[in-house]
Scaffold this active site. Structure first.
Site, short mmCIF file in Angstrom:
data_model
loop_
_atom_site.label_atom_id
_atom_site.label_comp_id
_atom_site.label_asym_id
_atom_site.label_seq_id
_atom_site.Cartn_x
_atom_site.Cartn_y
_atom_site.Cartn_z
N SER A 51 0.76 -1.06 -0.08
CA SER A 51 -0.12 0.00 0.07
C SER A 51 1.04 1.41 -0.04
CB SER A 51 -1.13 0.00 0.96
OG SER A 51 -1.85 -1.12 1.03
N GLY A 242 -4.14 -2.21 -1.03
CA GLY A 242 -3.20 -1.84 -2.20
C GLY A 242 -3.00 -0.30 -2.15
N GLY A 244 -2.46 3.90 -4.22
CA GLY A 244 -3.15 4.55 -5.15
C GLY A 244 -4.28 5.09 -5.21
N CYS A 271 -9.35 -1.79 3.16
CA CYS A 271 -8.56 -0.75 2.85
C CYS A 271 -8.99 -0.38 1.36
CB CYS A 271 -7.06 -1.23 3.01
SG CYS A 271 -5.93 0.12 2.78
N LEU A 272 -8.07 -0.55 0.39
CA LEU A 272 -8.49 -0.33 -0.84
C LEU A 272 -9.43 -1.18 -1.47
CD1 LEU A 272 -7.74 1.35 -3.85
CD2 LEU A 272 -6.23 -0.59 -4.28
N GLN A 275 -12.53 0.69 -0.46
CA GLN A 275 -12.98 1.87 -1.23
C GLN A 275 -13.59 1.39 -2.55
OE1 GLN A 275 -9.10 3.79 -1.11
NE2 GLN A 275 -9.13 4.31 1.09
N ASN A 311 -3.49 2.20 6.78
CA ASN A 311 -2.50 2.60 6.04
C ASN A 311 -3.37 3.09 4.80
OD1 ASN A 311 -0.59 3.40 4.18
ND2 ASN A 311 0.09 1.37 3.93
N PHE A 314 -7.00 8.00 0.96
CA PHE A 314 -8.14 8.12 0.26
C PHE A 314 -9.29 7.83 1.49
CE2 PHE A 314 -5.34 8.35 -2.99
CZ PHE A 314 -5.78 9.41 -4.00
N HIS A 354 -6.75 -2.61 8.78
CA HIS A 354 -6.18 -3.81 8.41
C HIS A 354 -6.47 -4.97 9.40
CE1 HIS A 354 -3.05 -2.32 5.32
NE2 HIS A 354 -4.05 -1.61 5.15
N GLU A 356 -5.79 -8.05 9.95
CA GLU A 356 -4.56 -8.81 10.22
C GLU A 356 -3.69 -8.32 11.02
OE1 GLU A 356 -2.27 -6.25 7.93
OE2 GLU A 356 -4.63 -6.79 7.58
#
Length: 379
Positions: A51, A242, A244, A271-272, A275, A311, A314, A354, A356
Site C-alpha cells: 500500500s 493496495g 493509489g 482498505c483499497l 473503497q 494505511n 483516500f 487492516h 490482520e
C-alpha cells in the site's frame, strides 16, 4: 562543520521546504509522495506493505532499526521508495535478526535519510497535506530537485494497484498461528472454505490469517473478470488492500459491481478493497489531507470500539452512499471518516483498516471469523 564520517543528504518538499540530514541505506535519488506512519513497532512489515508503493515514508517513532531484519516479517517483495527517520540503529539485537536495517536497505535499493527533525516534518505534512518530495544523497541543487518533483505525477489519478498486483494466479496455504488462535482453538476448523482473493497489493499476513481461520486461497490478479472469479466456484471473495487512487481502479470497481449485483457469494474487502466496494455501490472517494497510517486508530460505532492498524490516503464520502443500499457500520473516531460498511440484505461487508494487524493490535481479527460465518451459513 561538516562531519567527514557522514554522507550528506536532504529532503526537498514540493513547497520548497528543505530538510538537510545524512544518508543511509542505498544511495541515489527517490521521488514520491511523502507520508508518515505513527506506529511504534513493526518497521519491517510497514516498509514492505504494498500500500506504500510509490511513497517515501517518514517514521514518527524516533529510532528505527533496533531489532534488525528477519526472514519472517516482510509482507511482500514490494517496498517503499525511501524512508526518513530521526535516528537509525545499525546495532540491532533480536533473536530472529539476520542483518541490520542499513544492510537490508542497500540490498532492497531503498534510500534512507536520518538526522532530521521528523516532528517538524510531520507538522508540515499535517499543516499542508501530504505532498511529493525528493530524497537525495546526490549532489543535486534544490532547484534541480524541484524540477524533478514538478514532473512527477501526484497521487490523485494514479492506478498503482496494477503495478503491484500478481501477474499470475497462485494458491496460498501458509498460516500464522498465534497465542489467541490456541486459546480460541481455531485449529479445530471445519472443512476448508475456498476463497478467491483479488490482489490489489495484498499482504502476506492477510493471507495467513484467512488460512488460520480455515480457508484455502486462490489469489487472482487485479485485472480478473467476473468469469475468472465464478469459474473457480468460491465460497467467498476477498478484495485486498493496495496503493493509489481507488477511483482509477476501474477493472476492480466493475468486478465488485458485478459481484455485488450477483449478491449470493459472501464478500469481504479491506482498505483499497473497501473503497472499491464504496465506488461500486455508487459512492465517491476523496483524498485525505495526510491520510491514516499507524497502529492506534480508534474505529467503531455505538456498540463496539476497536484500536486498528491503518494505511490509506483516500476515504469514502458518506454522503455519496445510498442508505437504501448500504449501511455504514464503522467510523474512524479521530475524524469521523467512513471506516466500515455492509450491503443491505447481502453477505457483503468491508472495513477501511487492516484486521490482520501486520503490525498492530488484534482487536479486529473477529472480522475474519465473521467472513467465515457468512460462508458457512451458505454451505
Amino acid at each position: 562543520m561538516i562531519n567527514p564520517y557522514k554522507k550528506n543528504a536532504k529532503l526537498v518538499l514540493n513547497n520548497g521546504i528543505v530538510f538537510p540530514g545524512f544518508s543511509f541505506g542505498a544511495s541515489g535519488t527517490a521521488v514520491g509522495e511523502i507520508v508518515f506512519n505513527t506506529g511504534m513497532t513493526g518497521y519491517q512489515e510497514v516498509i514492505t506493505d504494498p500500500s506504500y508503493y510509490g511513497q517515501i515514508l517518514t517514521f514518527t517513532y524516533p529510532e528505527i532499526g533496533n531489532t534488525g531484519i528477519n526472514l519472517e516479517d516482510s509482507e511482500s517483495d514490494i517496498t517503499v521508495k525511501g524512508i526518513i527517520v530521526r535516528n537509525y540503529s545499525s546495532n540491532n539485537s533480536n533473536w530472529r535478526s539476520l542483518k541490520n536495517l542499513n544492510q537490508w536497505l542497500v540490498e532492497k535499493n531503498i534510500i534512507g535519510l536520518y538526522g532530521i527533525d521528523t516532528r517538524a516534518l510531520v507538522k508540515v505534512l499535517r499543516s499542508y497535506g501530504s505532498m511529493n518530495g525528493a530524497l537525495t544523497s546526490e549532489d543535486k541543487t534544490v532547484e534541480s530537485c524541484l524540477k524533478i518533483i514538478y514532473e512527477t505525477p501526484k497521487m490523485e489519478g494514479l492506478n498503482l494497484s496494477k503495478e503491484v498486483s500478481t501477474k499470475q494466479e497462485y494458491f496460498w496455504q501458509n498460516t500464522t498461528e498465534t497465542d489467541f488462535d490456541i486459546r480460541q482453538k481455531l485449529s479445530e476448523k471445519p472443512n476448508k472454505l475456498k476463497i478467491v482473493a483479488i490482489d490489489f497489493g495484498i499482504k502476506k499476513s492477510i493471507l495467513n490469517r484467512l488460512v488460520s481461520h480455515g480457508c484455502e486461497i486462490l489469489v487472482l490478479p487485479s485485472s480478473s473478470t467476473l468469469e475468472d472469479v465464478l469459474f473457480n466456484k468460491p465460497d467467498g471473495i476477498f478484495f485486498s488492500n493496495g496503493p493509489g487512487d481507488p477511483s482509477t481502479v476501474t477493472e476492480g470497481i466493475d468486478l465488485a459491481r458485478s459481484l455485488i449485483e450477483h449478491g449470493e457469494i459472501p464478500m469481504f474487502g479491506i482498505c483499497l478493497g473497501h473503497q472499491i466496494f464504496g465506488l461500486a455501490l455508487g459512492g465517491s472517494t476523496y483524498k485525505l489531507p495526510f491520510g491514516h497510517r499507524g497502529l492506534n486508530h480508534p474505529c467503531g460505532n455505538n456498540n463496539q470500539i476497536e484500536i486498528t492498524s491503518q494505511n490509506h490516503g483516500f476515504a469514502i464520502d458518506p454522503n455519496s452512499l445510498s442508505k437504501e443500499i448500504v449501511k455504514i457500520t464503522h467510523y474512524n473516531l479521530n475524524d469521523n471518516t467512513v471506516a466500515g460498511l455492509e450491503v443491505n440484505n447481502k453477505p457483503i461487508f468491508s472495513v477501511q483498516y487492516h484486521p490482520e494487524a501486520g503490525p498492530g493490535p488484534h482487536d479486529s481479527d473477529y472480522l475474519f471469523k465473521k467472513f467465515v460465518s457468512l460462508m458457512l451459513d451458505r454451505c
